[in-house]
Design a protein around this motif. Sequence first.
Motif, short mmCIF file in Angstrom:
data_model
loop_
_atom_site.label_atom_id
_atom_site.label_comp_id
_atom_site.label_asym_id
_atom_site.label_seq_id
_atom_site.Cartn_x
_atom_site.Cartn_y
_atom_site.Cartn_z
N GLY A 25 0.80 -1.23 0.00
CA GLY A 25 0.00 0.00 0.00
C GLY A 25 0.83 1.27 0.00
N THR A 26 2.15 1.17 0.12
CA THR A 26 2.99 2.37 0.08
C THR A 26 3.28 2.75 -1.38
N LEU A 27 3.75 3.98 -1.56
CA LEU A 27 3.97 4.50 -2.91
C LEU A 27 5.44 4.79 -3.15
N GLU A 28 5.85 4.62 -4.40
CA GLU A 28 7.20 5.03 -4.80
C GLU A 28 7.05 6.03 -5.93
N LEU A 29 7.67 7.20 -5.76
CA LEU A 29 7.61 8.23 -6.79
C LEU A 29 8.65 7.93 -7.86
N LEU A 30 8.21 7.72 -9.10
CA LEU A 30 9.13 7.33 -10.17
C LEU A 30 9.46 8.50 -11.09
N ALA A 31 8.51 9.41 -11.27
CA ALA A 31 8.75 10.58 -12.13
C ALA A 31 7.76 11.68 -11.78
N ASP A 32 8.23 12.92 -11.89
CA ASP A 32 7.39 14.08 -11.56
C ASP A 32 7.86 15.22 -12.47
N GLU A 33 7.29 15.28 -13.68
CA GLU A 33 7.73 16.29 -14.65
C GLU A 33 6.68 17.40 -14.73
N VAL A 34 7.15 18.64 -14.69
CA VAL A 34 6.24 19.77 -14.73
C VAL A 34 6.74 20.80 -15.74
N ALA A 35 5.82 21.29 -16.58
CA ALA A 35 6.13 22.44 -17.45
C ALA A 35 5.18 23.55 -17.03
N SER A 36 5.70 24.74 -16.78
CA SER A 36 4.85 25.84 -16.32
C SER A 36 4.76 26.93 -17.38
N SER A 37 3.57 27.50 -17.53
CA SER A 37 3.42 28.64 -18.45
C SER A 37 3.40 29.95 -17.66
N VAL A 38 3.85 29.89 -16.39
CA VAL A 38 3.73 31.05 -15.49
C VAL A 38 4.34 32.32 -16.08
N GLU A 39 5.47 32.17 -16.81
CA GLU A 39 6.12 33.38 -17.34
C GLU A 39 5.25 34.08 -18.38
N GLN A 40 4.44 33.30 -19.10
CA GLN A 40 3.56 33.91 -20.12
C GLN A 40 2.42 34.71 -19.48
N HIS A 41 2.14 34.43 -18.19
CA HIS A 41 1.04 35.13 -17.51
C HIS A 41 1.53 36.31 -16.67
N ALA A 42 2.85 36.34 -16.42
CA ALA A 42 3.40 37.27 -15.43
C ALA A 42 2.99 38.72 -15.70
N ARG A 43 3.05 39.14 -16.97
CA ARG A 43 2.78 40.56 -17.23
C ARG A 43 1.31 40.91 -17.04
N PHE A 44 0.44 39.88 -16.97
CA PHE A 44 -0.99 40.14 -16.73
C PHE A 44 -1.33 40.08 -15.24
N GLY A 45 -0.39 39.60 -14.41
CA GLY A 45 -0.62 39.52 -12.97
C GLY A 45 -1.58 38.42 -12.57
N GLY A 46 -1.85 37.49 -13.46
CA GLY A 46 -2.74 36.37 -13.16
C GLY A 46 -2.80 35.46 -14.38
N VAL A 47 -3.34 34.26 -14.19
CA VAL A 47 -3.34 33.27 -15.27
C VAL A 47 -4.38 33.64 -16.34
N VAL A 48 -3.95 33.66 -17.60
CA VAL A 48 -4.86 33.92 -18.72
C VAL A 48 -5.30 32.55 -19.26
N PRO A 49 -6.59 32.21 -19.11
CA PRO A 49 -7.03 30.84 -19.41
C PRO A 49 -6.65 30.35 -20.80
N GLU A 50 -6.86 31.16 -21.84
CA GLU A 50 -6.57 30.70 -23.21
C GLU A 50 -5.08 30.43 -23.40
N VAL A 51 -4.26 31.28 -22.81
CA VAL A 51 -2.81 31.10 -22.92
C VAL A 51 -2.40 29.80 -22.21
N ALA A 52 -3.01 29.55 -21.05
CA ALA A 52 -2.69 28.33 -20.29
C ALA A 52 -3.10 27.09 -21.09
N SER A 53 -4.28 27.12 -21.70
CA SER A 53 -4.76 25.95 -22.46
C SER A 53 -3.80 25.61 -23.60
N ARG A 54 -3.40 26.65 -24.34
CA ARG A 54 -2.49 26.42 -25.47
C ARG A 54 -1.15 25.86 -24.99
#
Length: 347
Positions: A25-54
Amino acid sequence: MTIILGIESSCDETGVGLVRLRTDGTLELLADEVASSVEQHARFGGVVPEVASRAHLEAMVPITKRAFETAGLELSDVDAIAVTCGPGLAGALLVGVSAAKAYAAALNVPLYGVNHLPGHVAADTLQHGPLPSPCLALLVSGGHTQLLQVDDLAGKITEIGSTIDDAAGEAYDKVARILGLPYPGGPPIDQAAKRGNPNAIRFPRGLTGPRDAKFDFSFSGLKTAVARWVENHERDGRAIPVDDVAASFQEAVADVLTAKAVRAAGELGIGTVVISGGVAANSRLSSLAAQRCAEAGIELRVPRPRLCTDNGAMIAALGAQLVAAGVRPSSLDLSTDPALPVNTVSV
Ligand code: KG4
Ligand code: ZN
């Protein structure tokens, strides 16, 4: 042994994780890959949904490939797939759910549409092992601030309290903007606060009066208080002591969050508090929680910062709980629910 693929795309992070569920029942973490679009939202001060989806659409396949490379696994090794189907941004959720359905159909494995919020709590099991039952989860992210009684991560979660206005992370992001710090505001305020005096300004502690709802939160008054304080200072032509304002704001947030969590645990007779979500990465929140939980004789669990912010491994971890508990998988016509309530762990 079972391999679970987890896919997360509810906000601005595309996350793909691989987790092994061991027979004990215990878990082993094998991979944890993340890509963030945070820099594309920074100038708007919040997440822009359409930009995030793309951005999700562009990142999904490369990030999935990278996760399998990191884990040294093939697609055919996957036994089950879990995907965030809510709550979150509608278009962003659709990208992850579509990808998960395609993989599930192609590999002929069960698909679990899961709730992002218990996913944040499940992240802790990757670092500290299975959760005791019951435990109290303080979930603090950009979109949510909630106290949850978790009897069973696979199904029984009860909301004890939540914010009536802004989420804690949202308050960080707005205050950072007021102080001229970059978006997202949590990390730069955390850094500035380390150089400042947390007692320099006494900012209000929302909903802590005797007649206020005991376990609900409010952060919009705090944000306004910071804005007024800064405005008054600027009007008088004085320089803003950014580090002191950041430290004093952060102290008010950490004070209220930890006081309410410890009080709820005491009143409900719960011995373990888990803090998760992006704001759980905050250094003052975890140190004050450690101090107050120790004083109250409560065990505190906070996952490492990387597991606190949005990722796919936490979704795989929640999927593993569902597999282990024998929960029925979702159907392939699973839809997204941007407002999925926290007590619906899987759909
Ligand atoms: O859980 P998360 O990655 O995404 C959501 O589901 O919302 O949380 C993002 C939030 C942002 O508001 C960000 O400012 C905040 O978490 N955050 C922090 C810290 N790191 C991220 N807040 C305070 N201190 C931090 N160190
Ligand atoms: Zn989140």
